[in-house]
Each structure stands twice: as C-alpha cells, then as structure tokens.
Design an enzyme around this catalytic site. Structure first.
Site, PDB file in Angstrom:
ATOM      1  CD  GLU A  79      19.721   9.135 106.007  1.00  0.00           C
ATOM      2  OE1 GLU A  79      18.495   9.311 106.098  1.00  0.00           O
ATOM      3  OE2 GLU A  79      20.534  10.084 106.004  1.00  0.00           O
ATOM      4  CB  CYS A 111      23.245  13.132 106.887  1.00  0.00           C
ATOM      5  SG  CYS A 111      22.137  12.946 105.506  1.00  0.00           S
ATOM      6  CG  HIS A 233      25.204  17.107 105.638  1.00  0.00           C
ATOM      7  ND1 HIS A 233      25.502  15.901 105.038  1.00  0.00           N
ATOM      8  CD2 HIS A 233      23.875  17.295 105.446  1.00  0.00           C
ATOM      9  CE1 HIS A 233      24.403  15.380 104.527  1.00  0.00           C
ATOM     10  NE2 HIS A 233      23.390  16.213 104.750  1.00  0.00           N
ATOM     11  CE  LYS A 242      20.852  30.042  98.751  1.00  0.00           C
ATOM     12  NZ  LYS A 242      19.433  29.971  98.523  1.00  0.00           N
TER      13      LYS A 242
HETATM   14  P1  HMG Z   1      12.975  23.408  94.990  1.00  0.00           P
HETATM   15  O1  HMG Z   1      12.027  23.962  96.001  1.00  0.00           O
HETATM   16  O2  HMG Z   1      12.407  22.715  93.825  1.00  0.00           O
HETATM   17  O3  HMG Z   1      13.976  24.488  94.474  1.00  0.00           O
HETATM   18  O4  HMG Z   1      14.013  22.423  95.705  1.00  0.00           O
HETATM   19  P2  HMG Z   1      13.836  26.100  94.444  1.00  0.00           P
HETATM   20  O5  HMG Z   1      12.652  26.489  93.655  1.00  0.00           O
HETATM   21  O6  HMG Z   1      13.982  26.637  95.856  1.00  0.00           O
HETATM   22  O7  HMG Z   1      15.148  26.413  93.611  1.00  0.00           O
HETATM   23  C1  HMG Z   1      16.383  26.119  94.144  1.00  0.00           C
HETATM   24  C2  HMG Z   1      17.290  27.305  93.857  1.00  0.00           C
HETATM   25  O8  HMG Z   1      17.502  27.348  92.445  1.00  0.00           O
HETATM   26  C3  HMG Z   1      16.704  28.664  94.244  1.00  0.00           C
HETATM   27  O9  HMG Z   1      17.750  29.470  94.702  1.00  0.00           O
HETATM   28  C4  HMG Z   1      16.210  29.217  92.915  1.00  0.00           C
HETATM   29  O10 HMG Z   1      16.146  30.634  92.862  1.00  0.00           O
HETATM   30  C5  HMG Z   1      17.263  28.682  91.979  1.00  0.00           C
HETATM   31  P3  HMG Z   1      17.664  30.132  96.168  1.00  0.00           P
HETATM   32  O11 HMG Z   1      16.427  30.926  96.221  1.00  0.00           O
HETATM   33  O12 HMG Z   1      17.584  28.954  97.146  1.00  0.00           O
HETATM   34  O13 HMG Z   1      18.935  30.909  96.283  1.00  0.00           O
HETATM   35  N1  HMG Z   1      16.837  28.594  90.576  1.00  0.00           N
HETATM   36  C6  HMG Z   1      17.642  28.910  89.545  1.00  0.00           C
HETATM   37  N2  HMG Z   1      18.909  29.363  89.497  1.00  0.00           N
HETATM   38  C7  HMG Z   1      19.468  29.576  88.276  1.00  0.00           C
HETATM   39  N3  HMG Z   1      18.779  29.389  87.119  1.00  0.00           N
HETATM   40  C8  HMG Z   1      17.510  28.948  87.117  1.00  0.00           C
HETATM   41  C9  HMG Z   1      16.892  28.669  88.375  1.00  0.00           C
HETATM   42  N4  HMG Z   1      15.661  28.228  88.736  1.00  0.00           N
HETATM   43  C10 HMG Z   1      15.652  28.182  90.098  1.00  0.00           C
HETATM   44  N5  HMG Z   1      16.870  28.745  85.965  1.00  0.00           N
HETATM   45  C11 HMG Z   1      14.850  21.893  97.896  1.00  0.00           C
HETATM   46  C12 HMG Z   1      14.928  22.837  96.728  1.00  0.00           C
HETATM   47  C13 HMG Z   1      15.960  22.157  98.888  1.00  0.00           C
HETATM   48  C14 HMG Z   1      13.512  22.062  98.608  1.00  0.00           C
HETATM   49  C15 HMG Z   1      14.948  20.448  97.355  1.00  0.00           C
HETATM   50  O14 HMG Z   1      16.185  20.262  96.690  1.00  0.00           O
HETATM   51  C16 HMG Z   1      14.813  19.369  98.406  1.00  0.00           C
HETATM   52  O15 HMG Z   1      13.721  19.055  98.887  1.00  0.00           O
HETATM   53  N6  HMG Z   1      15.938  18.703  98.760  1.00  0.00           N
HETATM   54  C17 HMG Z   1      15.957  17.610  99.711  1.00  0.00           C
HETATM   55  C18 HMG Z   1      16.094  18.122 101.135  1.00  0.00           C
HETATM   56  C19 HMG Z   1      17.441  18.724 101.395  1.00  0.00           C
HETATM   57  O16 HMG Z   1      18.416  18.438 100.728  1.00  0.00           O
HETATM   58  N7  HMG Z   1      17.539  19.539 102.478  1.00  0.00           N
HETATM   59  C20 HMG Z   1      18.786  20.149 102.855  1.00  0.00           C
HETATM   60  C21 HMG Z   1      18.902  20.376 104.364  1.00  0.00           C
HETATM   61  S1  HMG Z   1      18.451  18.905 105.301  1.00  0.00           S
HETATM   62  C22 HMG Z   1      19.867  17.875 105.137  1.00  0.00           C
HETATM   63  O17 HMG Z   1      20.883  18.296 104.684  1.00  0.00           O
HETATM   64  C23 HMG Z   1      19.710  16.454 105.565  1.00  0.00           C
HETATM   65  C24 HMG Z   1      19.630  15.433 104.448  1.00  0.00           C
HETATM   66  O18 HMG Z   1      20.904  15.234 103.881  1.00  0.00           O
HETATM   67  C25 HMG Z   1      19.059  14.125 104.966  1.00  0.00           C
HETATM   68  C26 HMG Z   1      19.618  13.495 106.234  1.00  0.00           C
HETATM   69  O19 HMG Z   1      20.060  14.109 107.175  1.00  0.00           O
HETATM   70  O20 HMG Z   1      19.507  12.258 106.293  1.00  0.00           O
HETATM   71  C27 HMG Z   1      18.714  15.879 103.326  1.00  0.00           C
END
Ligand code: HMG
Length: 390
Positions: A79, A111, A233, A242
């Site tokens: 991609e 992906c 993935h 999770k």
């Molecule tokens: P965010 O919103 O900044 O993170 O980014 P958050 O605030 O949700 O924190 C993440 C986790 O860290 C949370 O845990 C927090 O509690 C924890 P959860 O509630 O989820 O269990 N946390 C801590 N833990 C320990 N110590 C600390 C601390 N602070 C916070 N101090 C988000 C998260 C996924 C939104 C971001 O990473 C993102 O936008 N990622 C890109 C999209 C993505 O990867 N999506 C996954 C599914 S889609 C997919 O897999 C397809 C893809 O590969 C693309 C394709 O297909 O081409 C992406």
C-alpha cells in the site's frame, strides 16, 4: 496435495528509533509506547530504501539459494506503491534477474493484500503443481509527526515462496473472510502519510475478526482451543493481544494471561522492534514465531488473522511441517535486527522530511546503509536502482 509456505525471508531497514526517544520528544511517558501499545522501536527507511529495495532485499537470500528457479508467478503486495501503472514487482523481477516466463502483478487492499496474494498463489500452485509462486509484501508505515499513529510506524518486507509439499507451513483450504466498506484508515493519492480514525480502526479490526472467525468455525467445526499458536495482523503488538482476548471472550473460550503469552508472544517479538510493516506485518509475525519458538512446532496448527483497513479480514489456518527449522532464515533475521543503527530524534525528523522528490527533476540520493539493493536516484522521471552485489 498440501500447498503452502515453503520459505519465508524478512528484511527491514538498517535504522530505527527507540520509542523512548520519541516519547521524550513528544513529552509522553515511554510506558505509553512500551506497555500501552507494546512497541519498543520503529524501523525507519533511509532515503535510498523504498518498497522495491525492501522487497528485493527480502527475496535476495531465496534467489541466492536457488529457491526462485521454478517461480512463474510474482505477486507484490503493497500500500506504499511507487507508480500508478507499473507494478513494483517488475523492478524486483529485474533486480533478481528472474526468468521472463513469470506473471507479475501488484496487489492492493491495505494490510490485507499479502493474504490475497498467498491465496491466489495457492490457487496457481494447485493448477501448476511443479511450479512455484513468490509473494512479496513490502511497506513503509508513515503517519504525521506528532499524530497518535506516529509511534506505530515501521517498515519491512517479507518474501514467501509458495509451493506444493511446502517445507514450512501447509495452509488449510478453509477460510473465513469478511469485507465491509468503512473509512477507518486510508491514504488519498495526494498524501504521503495515512489518515486514520485510530480508535474506530481498532473496533473494525475486531469486528472483522469476529465475523471471519465465525465463518471459519462454521466451515471447519474447530474451536479456539484447537490451535497451538496464533499469528495476527500486528499494527502494534497490544492490538493482537487485545483482539485475541476479545475473540475468546466472545466465543466463551477460557483464557488467562499466561495462555495469551504462550499462544502469541513468539509471533510478536520482531514486530515489537520493527513497527507496523502493513502488508508484511502478519508474516513478520510468522517468521518471528518459526524462528524464535523454543518448542518444536512441527505438527502444530497455527491460526492466522489478516486485516486490511477499509476493510477486509480473513481467518485461516495452517500446520507447521516436520523439519521446518532447517528452512527458516533465523540467523539472518537475528543478525539483521541486531545490527541496526539507532537514530537520534533529529536524524529521524530529517529523514522523515526528506521525502521522495515529486517535481520531475534529476536526483542522486545519498548512500545510507542498505541491503543488497538501493534506490539511487531519479532521472527522466524514472526510478533508478543499484545492485550492491558483486
Ligand atoms: P492513542 O489514542 O494516542 O493512545 O493511540 P491511547 O491514549 O489509547 O493509549 C494507548 C494505550 O496506552 C491505552 O491502553 C492507554 O491506557 C495506555 P488501552 O486503554 O488501549 O488498554 N497508556 C499507558 N500504559 C502504560 N503506561 C502509561 C500509559 N499511557 C497510556 N504511561 C491509537 C492509540 C491506536 C489510536 C494509535 O496508535 C493509532 O492511531 N494507530 C494507528 C491506527 C492503528 O494502528 N489501528 C489498528 C487497527 S487498524 C489496522 O490494524 C490496519 C493498519 O495496519 C493499516 C492497514 O490496514 O493498512 C493500521
């Protein structure tokens, strides 16, 4: 006749950023990355790596071992395409000096497309049992600086030979698959960074998993307890953990953290230190599992969940073959990952902002440390590649 993955070789950039460095620059606690999303390092491609050099470098050890001699189908999944017309796989075909009697095409569905490639390759081998297919998954995951996705960036490529009587993993015929038109993650042609609705994307990933599994279970009668390992993935390793927990809860499969560790941990080791490799990500997980599992996995059944935003999900399975360890590239993968150079924050930002020029000019790119091939420049609107092999 069994058909499946006969060889698998992985390659990533020689440069990485430690997420402690990123955390400090973004004024967040490092544990948000190390623990919260389960990532420690992200692979960063220098200006002279692109999906062609990553893919060709992944396939090079297989070429050197004579494993590509009977390949008549080359499927290049990405991609991070470099051209709207010409398939990136044709550059790889040229760099690897493969036989002209070869069908070559590029596949796209976020992906997921490497899994489409694997299934198409299996169909090809079923029809041509003496022949092989080469599936290459190659990507560079880029999000905007300072965005929530930034810490999940990464890059890498996986090259897989698909054949009859495979020496690594025989793939079962039954699959569950699921398509739905959603906007969780996408990259319009005019952007070099993806747009993403992060939290929503994690929900769609899980929804597509549940629907794919439901179909697979109905087709096979298998339960979640019937698997010895899972490869998911891996956009970030916590996502895989999770997702598995949610799947087990939904289908009443008892699970504790020790069981999650046994089922998933070996498959997450490489991704934790390379970051998201998009199309290659689940197959990086497979290489990680086969290379690093202490237990002999011969005869063990693996469950695979492939997901591509937009979206398509697929659940399928395979059985590890006796003697598989002799055909893994564990030592090469270990050396590659152990010998990468760490970037400072400023070096990371400079490389991020370098960008591939789009003004149609003449360019020669600085030489960084790459694998056997490098993207050396652009001339007359044509990408130029250099082989560093003697
Ligand atoms: P965010 O919103 O900044 O993170 O980014 P958050 O605030 O949700 O924190 C993440 C986790 O860290 C949370 O845990 C927090 O509690 C924890 P959860 O509630 O989820 O269990 N946390 C801590 N833990 C320990 N110590 C600390 C601390 N602070 C916070 N101090 C988000 C998260 C996924 C939104 C971001 O990473 C993102 O936008 N990622 C890109 C999209 C993505 O990867 N999506 C996954 C599914 S889609 C997919 O897999 C397809 C893809 O590969 C693309 C394709 O297909 O081409 C992406």
């Amino acid at each position: 006749m069994d058909i499946g993955i006969d060889r698998i070789s992985f390659y990533t950039s020689n440069y990485f950023v430690d997420l402690k460095t990123l955390a400090s620059a973004r004024s967040v606690e490092a544990d948000k990355y190390y623990v919260g999303i389960g990532q420690e390092k992200m692979g960063i491609p220098p200006p002279d790596e692109d999906v062609v050099t990553l893919g060709a470098s992944a396939a090079w050890p297989l070429k050197r071992d004579g494993e590509l001699d009977d390949v008549e189908l080359l499927l290049f999944a990405t991609e991070s395409g470099i051209d709207q017309s010409k398939a990136a796989g044709i550059y790889v075909h040229g760099l690897l000096e493969m036989s002209p009697r070869c069908r070559t095409v590029e596949l796209k569905q976020a992906c997921y497309s490497a899994t489409a490639g694997l299934q198409l390759a299996i169909g090809f081998v079923a029809r041509n049992p003496g022949k092989k297919a080469l599936v290459i998954a190659s990507d560079i995951a880029r999000y905007e600086l300072g965005s929530p996705g930034e810490a999940t960036q990464g890059c890498g490529a996986v090259a897989m030979v698909v054949s009859a009587n495979p020496r690594l993993v025989a793939i079962d015929p039954e699959c569950g698959y699921y398509t739905e038109d959603v906007m969780d993650f996408w990259r319009p042609n005019y952007r070099s960074e993806a747009l993403v609705d992060g939290k929503y994307s994690t929900m769609v990933y899980i929804h597509a998993l549940i629907e794919s599994w439901r179909q697979y279970a109905a087709l096979t009668g298998r339960s979640l307890a019937g698997f010895d390992r899972f490869c998911y993935h891996i956009p970030f390793t916590k996502m895989a953990e999770k997702a598995h927990e949610k799947l087990c809860r939904k289908f009443n499969e008892p699970l504790d953290s020790e069981r999650v560790r046994i089922l998933l941990d070996e498959s997450l080791r490489y991704s934790r230190i390379t970051g998201n490799c998009y199309t290659g990500s689940m197959y990086v997980g497979l290489a990680s599992l086969l290379d690093t599992a202490r237990e002999d996995l011969a005869g063990k059944r693996i469950g695979f969940y492939s997901y591509g935003s937009g979206c398509v999900g697929e659940f399928f399975s395979g059985t590890v073959q006796p003697g598989y360890r002799d055909f893994c590239c564990a030592e090469a993968h270990h050396n590659l990952l152990a010998n990468r150079a760490e970037l400072t924050y400023q070096q990371y930002e400079d490389i991020f902002n370098y960008g591939v020029p789009t003004d149609g000019g003449e360019y020669v790119f600085p030489q960084y440390k790459t694998g056997p091939f490098r993207f050396s420049g652009i001339s007359q609107h044509k990408r130029e590649y250099e082989s560093l092999m003697e």
